[in-house]
Design an enzyme around this catalytic site. Sequence first.
Site, PDB file in Angstrom:
ATOM      1  N   GLN A 117      73.509  47.647  23.824  1.00 54.60           N
ATOM      2  CA  GLN A 117      73.663  48.979  23.197  1.00 54.60           C
ATOM      3  C   GLN A 117      73.741  50.083  24.250  1.00 54.60           C
ATOM      4  O   GLN A 117      74.400  51.102  24.039  1.00 54.60           O
ATOM      5  CB  GLN A 117      72.466  49.276  22.271  1.00 54.60           C
ATOM      6  CG  GLN A 117      72.398  48.457  21.009  1.00 54.60           C
ATOM      7  CD  GLN A 117      71.527  47.234  21.191  1.00 54.60           C
ATOM      8  OE1 GLN A 117      71.426  46.683  22.279  1.00 54.60           O
ATOM      9  NE2 GLN A 117      70.901  46.782  20.119  1.00 54.60           N
TER      10      GLN A 117
ATOM     11  N   ASP B 176      61.669  52.136  16.159  1.00 59.33           N
ATOM     12  CA  ASP B 176      62.060  51.502  14.892  1.00 59.33           C
ATOM     13  C   ASP B 176      60.930  51.520  13.880  1.00 59.33           C
ATOM     14  O   ASP B 176      61.159  51.480  12.678  1.00 59.33           O
ATOM     15  CB  ASP B 176      62.544  50.081  15.137  1.00 59.33           C
ATOM     16  CG  ASP B 176      63.920  50.115  15.765  1.00 59.33           C
ATOM     17  OD1 ASP B 176      63.992  50.322  16.990  1.00 59.33           O
ATOM     18  OD2 ASP B 176      64.909  50.020  15.023  1.00 59.33           O
TER      19      ASP B 176
ATOM     20  N   ARG C 178      67.346  43.736   7.573  1.00 60.54           N
ATOM     21  CA  ARG C 178      66.670  43.689   8.885  1.00 60.54           C
ATOM     22  C   ARG C 178      65.206  44.083   8.691  1.00 60.54           C
ATOM     23  O   ARG C 178      64.916  45.014   7.939  1.00 60.54           O
ATOM     24  CB  ARG C 178      67.351  44.636   9.906  1.00 60.54           C
ATOM     25  CG  ARG C 178      68.746  44.162  10.308  1.00 60.54           C
ATOM     26  CD  ARG C 178      69.304  44.966  11.473  1.00 60.54           C
ATOM     27  NE  ARG C 178      68.698  44.611  12.743  1.00 60.54           N
ATOM     28  CZ  ARG C 178      68.893  45.296  13.869  1.00 60.54           C
ATOM     29  NH1 ARG C 178      69.660  46.374  13.874  1.00 60.54           N
ATOM     30  NH2 ARG C 178      68.320  44.920  14.999  1.00 60.54           N
TER      31      ARG C 178
ATOM     32  N   ASN D 275      60.081  49.241  19.374  1.00 62.64           N
ATOM     33  CA  ASN D 275      61.429  49.723  19.716  1.00 62.64           C
ATOM     34  C   ASN D 275      62.159  48.588  20.425  1.00 62.64           C
ATOM     35  O   ASN D 275      61.603  47.500  20.636  1.00 62.64           O
ATOM     36  CB  ASN D 275      61.355  50.977  20.592  1.00 62.64           C
ATOM     37  CG  ASN D 275      62.717  51.631  20.763  1.00 62.64           C
ATOM     38  OD1 ASN D 275      63.430  51.850  19.779  1.00 62.64           O
ATOM     39  ND2 ASN D 275      63.113  51.927  21.984  1.00 62.64           N
ATOM     40  N   LYS D 276      63.381  48.837  20.787  1.00 63.09           N
ATOM     41  CA  LYS D 276      64.224  47.804  21.401  1.00 63.09           C
ATOM     42  C   LYS D 276      63.490  47.064  22.509  1.00 63.09           C
ATOM     43  O   LYS D 276      62.800  47.676  23.333  1.00 63.09           O
ATOM     44  CB  LYS D 276      65.503  48.468  21.943  1.00 63.09           C
ATOM     45  CG  LYS D 276      66.495  47.548  22.598  1.00 63.09           C
ATOM     46  CD  LYS D 276      66.887  46.370  21.702  1.00 63.09           C
ATOM     47  CE  LYS D 276      67.401  46.783  20.341  1.00 63.09           C
ATOM     48  NZ  LYS D 276      67.417  45.656  19.360  1.00 63.09           N
TER      49      LYS D 276
ATOM     50  N   ARG E 168      73.814  50.080  13.331  1.00 56.85           N
ATOM     51  CA  ARG E 168      72.460  49.754  13.808  1.00 56.85           C
ATOM     52  C   ARG E 168      71.800  51.047  14.271  1.00 56.85           C
ATOM     53  O   ARG E 168      72.414  52.104  14.298  1.00 56.85           O
ATOM     54  CB  ARG E 168      72.465  48.643  14.881  1.00 56.85           C
ATOM     55  CG  ARG E 168      73.612  48.540  15.827  1.00 56.85           C
ATOM     56  CD  ARG E 168      73.794  49.652  16.787  1.00 56.85           C
ATOM     57  NE  ARG E 168      72.569  50.016  17.456  1.00 56.85           N
ATOM     58  CZ  ARG E 168      72.307  51.195  17.966  1.00 56.85           C
ATOM     59  NH1 ARG E 168      73.213  52.180  17.890  1.00 56.85           N
ATOM     60  NH2 ARG E 168      71.180  51.466  18.568  1.00 56.85           N
ATOM     61  N   GLY E 169      70.509  50.929  14.631  1.00 58.98           N
ATOM     62  CA  GLY E 169      69.738  52.131  14.941  1.00 58.98           C
ATOM     63  C   GLY E 169      68.969  52.508  13.679  1.00 58.98           C
ATOM     64  O   GLY E 169      69.555  52.588  12.587  1.00 58.98           O
ATOM     65  N   ALA E 170      67.658  52.707  13.834  1.00 59.20           N
ATOM     66  CA  ALA E 170      66.791  52.850  12.658  1.00 59.20           C
ATOM     67  C   ALA E 170      67.243  53.932  11.663  1.00 59.20           C
ATOM     68  O   ALA E 170      67.410  53.642  10.464  1.00 59.20           O
ATOM     69  CB  ALA E 170      65.355  53.092  13.122  1.00 59.20           C
TER      70      ALA E 170
HETATM   71  O1  MRU Z   1      68.797  46.601  17.201  1.00 63.08           O
HETATM   72  P1  MRU Z   1      69.163  48.048  17.119  1.00 63.08           P
HETATM   73  O2  MRU Z   1      70.356  48.417  17.919  1.00 63.08           O
HETATM   74  O3  MRU Z   1      69.239  48.524  15.686  1.00 63.08           O
HETATM   75  O4  MRU Z   1      67.910  48.790  17.778  1.00 63.08           O
HETATM   76  C1  MRU Z   1      67.924  50.166  17.892  1.00 63.08           C
HETATM   77  C2  MRU Z   1      66.762  50.705  18.619  1.00 63.08           C
HETATM   78  O5  MRU Z   1      65.881  49.986  19.039  1.00 63.08           O
HETATM   79  C3  MRU Z   1      66.670  52.200  18.742  1.00 63.08           C
HETATM   80  O6  MRU Z   1      66.034  52.566  19.919  1.00 63.08           O
HETATM   81  C4  MRU Z   1      65.874  52.746  17.560  1.00 63.08           C
HETATM   82  O7  MRU Z   1      66.398  52.283  16.350  1.00 63.08           O
HETATM   83  C5  MRU Z   1      65.861  54.211  17.535  1.00 63.08           C
HETATM   84  S1  MRU Z   1      67.488  54.841  17.220  1.00 63.08           S
HETATM   85  C6  MRU Z   1      67.439  56.486  16.913  1.00 63.08           C
END
Ligand code: MRU
Length: 346
Positions: A195, A236, A88, A246-247, A46-48
Amino acid sequence: MNIRSLKFDGKALHIVDQRCLPFDVIDVICSNEQEVWEAIKLMKIRGAPAIGVAAAYGMNLGVKDFSGNKEEFFKKLKEVKDYLNSARPTAVNLKWATQRIFSYARKHAEQSLDEIKQEILVEAQRIEEEDIDTNFRIGEFGSALFKENDTIMTICNSGALATAGYGTAFGVIRRSFEKYTGIKAIALETRPYLQGARLTAFELKELGIPFHLITDNMAGFIVSKGLVNGIVVGADRIATNGDTANKVGTYTLAVLANYHKIPFYVAAPISTIDPHIESGNDIPIEERDPEEVTHCGGKRIAPEGIKVYNPSFDLTPNVLINAIITEKGILRQPFKESIKEILKNN
Ligand code: MRU
């Protein structure tokens, strides 16, 4: 710190299953596009930026054994692209990476099928390498916004695990720690997926960066006590006016920073800016399984038969953002102009 979110061994993509961290480091092997799709969907990765890199390799895995004519090959490649994109919806890096691979393959359409397949692999490797370099640059630019003895707050995980390496918002904290004495971090646990507690705390600890872990609802009190000099978060998807997805919980922090007049920064690669989206209202927000809210650590914590909201991301309007830190420099208001300029020169 040596942990890497992913590694391609020439035949398969190895992913550290992030659902098992920080206690177990389990290697998941993806040998085809279905396994990459599942790894992204189930948030093993996970993470963009990390899911973008994984999907780029997924494109390779989806066509590497294909035999047929070129027309069928490109049809298949497009199917693999659309399929991976469906894993996603919010992080634009996923679509950005698969489209980049697709366009690159198209550019080499005159070559033999074997050569095109090879080009696809090389481009996926390039996307991975570029991401690490991008993050170093983001870290360098972003660290200029901080100074000795600063305490930096962040949410979710935007570190090595969320990228191909080093991290975006996390990279800003990391680089500040490397450059200045007395840097400290505050990591929000980031319910419901944790996370922050599981991954950011793990990465901060591994790197020896002093930090406190807090639950999300403690942020207001901690900021109001003057304990935080700035907040930096990842992204994201960023609209061309600077609105940022973002999250979930990020928006709350932006409002808080604004109220208490501390800077609020977004750190992200330019690939996170979606040139087709003019404002945050057009960014699709993923809704995840209600069980993530009703359960914690696999155990039910809420009554049965209740209604639950579980948006995985939220939207921060650009007016609450002091700067967007990219690999090409720091963007300031009006973001409509600075983003237009950076996209033009990219
Ligand atoms: O749901 P996730 O864990 O994929 O969400 C991740 C985030 O929201 C991060 O802050 C975002 O992807 C930036 S990561 C460099």
